[in-house]
Write a protein that holds these residues in place. Structure first.
Motif, PDB file in Angstrom:
ATOM      1  N   THR A  20     -11.992   6.524  30.389  1.00 44.73           N
ATOM      2  CA  THR A  20     -10.498   5.937  30.232  1.00 44.73           C
ATOM      3  C   THR A  20     -10.689   4.482  29.765  1.00 44.73           C
ATOM      4  OG1 THR A  20      -8.383   5.630  31.104  1.00 44.73           O
ATOM      5  CG2 THR A  20     -10.462   5.346  32.572  1.00 44.73           C
TER       6      THR A  20
ATOM      7  N   LYS B 200      -4.768   7.474  30.200  1.00 45.58           N
ATOM      8  CA  LYS B 200      -5.263   8.585  29.342  1.00 45.58           C
ATOM      9  C   LYS B 200      -6.844   8.950  29.578  1.00 45.58           C
ATOM     10  CE  LYS B 200      -4.877  10.455  24.730  1.00 45.58           C
ATOM     11  NZ  LYS B 200      -4.534  10.447  23.338  1.00 45.58           N
TER      12      LYS B 200
ATOM     13  N   PHE C 171      -6.696   5.793  23.380  1.00 41.91           N
ATOM     14  CA  PHE C 171      -5.993   5.816  24.749  1.00 41.91           C
ATOM     15  C   PHE C 171      -5.046   4.767  24.579  1.00 41.91           C
ATOM     16  CE2 PHE C 171     -11.092   6.391  24.752  1.00 41.91           C
ATOM     17  CZ  PHE C 171     -10.830   7.250  25.944  1.00 41.91           C
ATOM     18  N   ASP C 172      -3.898   5.580  23.998  1.00 41.77           N
ATOM     19  CA  ASP C 172      -2.733   4.908  23.579  1.00 41.77           C
ATOM     20  C   ASP C 172      -1.713   4.922  24.733  1.00 41.77           C
ATOM     21  OD1 ASP C 172      -2.434   7.671  23.301  1.00 41.77           O
ATOM     22  OD2 ASP C 172      -1.518   7.574  21.414  1.00 41.77           O
ATOM     23  N   THR C 173      -2.114   5.395  25.751  1.00 41.64           N
ATOM     24  CA  THR C 173      -1.224   5.613  27.011  1.00 41.64           C
ATOM     25  C   THR C 173      -2.014   5.182  28.055  1.00 41.64           C
ATOM     26  OG1 THR C 173      -1.374   8.058  27.409  1.00 41.64           O
ATOM     27  CG2 THR C 173       0.426   7.403  25.818  1.00 41.64           C
ATOM     28  N   PRO C 174      -1.243   4.455  29.220  1.00 39.46           N
ATOM     29  CA  PRO C 174      -2.066   4.190  30.152  1.00 39.46           C
ATOM     30  C   PRO C 174      -2.560   5.424  31.135  1.00 39.46           C
ATOM     31  CG  PRO C 174       0.155   3.016  30.132  1.00 39.46           C
ATOM     32  CD  PRO C 174       0.237   4.084  29.136  1.00 39.46           C
TER      33      PRO C 174
END
Length: 217
Positions: free
Chosen positions: A214, A171, A166-169
């Motif tokens: 998430t 995701k 979950f490397d992006t807000p």
């Protein structure tokens, strides 16, 4: 001069109604199905608690309660159809024209999941998302039971690798996408997701059609 407490109650009620339906509030014009209300209680209890405004229509019109039967139905829902049974607090508000609204409040459950007896031996947990009661994902139920048991397996490098997906807000992924990304069987991914849910690292997210996962806020 009108009683100051009554005035404050009227103002508070109108303020609650103005909020509309949301994650912690639901409008009920009347209550005729205790099992259906048990689903609302389960959804609130499995999340952060909430309240039913009884005597308020879906569009926010304050119609008022018709009799005390509504209170009995909520108590029946909490005691007979919720497992474990839940405590509900009641408060009555009266407007200037004598119209009365009952607010039934339930806190977050001490031990989750709070299941609903659906009949015929079927038990199901619910969760509140926005203004909807949805069936809780089985992995959320498993995570709640893990937390309740106090027997949590340790976090491993695999768990940290899962969280790193979950490397992006914002995701979101389901368990099959997670399994594919980590190159592990789905059942292994499910075990890891349940552990991270129980640890509060992940949270369930409903996109309107399916349950995803998430990072927690």
């Amino acid at each position: 001069m009108k009683d100051l407490k009554a005035i404050r109650g009227t103002v508070l009620l109108r303020k609650m109604v103005a909020e509309g339906e949301h994650e912690r509030q639901d409008f009920k014009f009347a209550i005729s199905d205790a099992r259906k209300i048990a689903r609302s209680l389960s959804a609130f209890a499995n999340n952060s608690g909430g309240r039913l405004l009884i005597g308020v229509k879906d569009n926010g019109v304050i119609a008022g309660v018709r009799n005390e039967e509504d209170i009995y139905m909520v108590e029946l829902a909490a005691d007979r159809y919720c497992r474990p049974s839940q405590h509900v607090d009641f408060a009555a508000y009266r407007l200037e024209d004598g119209v009365r609204v009952i607010v039934a409040s339930i806190g977050p459950a001490d031990s989750r999941p709070v299941m609903v007896d659906e009949g015929a031996g079927n038990m199901r947990a619910y969760y509140r998302v926005a203004d909807e009661n949805i069936a809780a994902h089985p992995l959320m139920e498993r995570a709640w039971r893990m937390s309740a048991s106090g027997e949590l397996p340790p976090l491993t490098e695999r768990h940290y690798a899962l969280a790193a997906l979950f490397d992006t807000p914002g995701k979101r992924m389901d368990e099959r996408q997670i399994a594919l990304a980590l190159h592990v069987p789905v059942d292994v991914a499910e075990d890891m997701v349940a552990r991270l849910l129980s640890a509060g690292v992940l949270a369930g997210a409903f996109d309107g059609t399916r349950f995803l996962f998430t990072l927690s806020d």
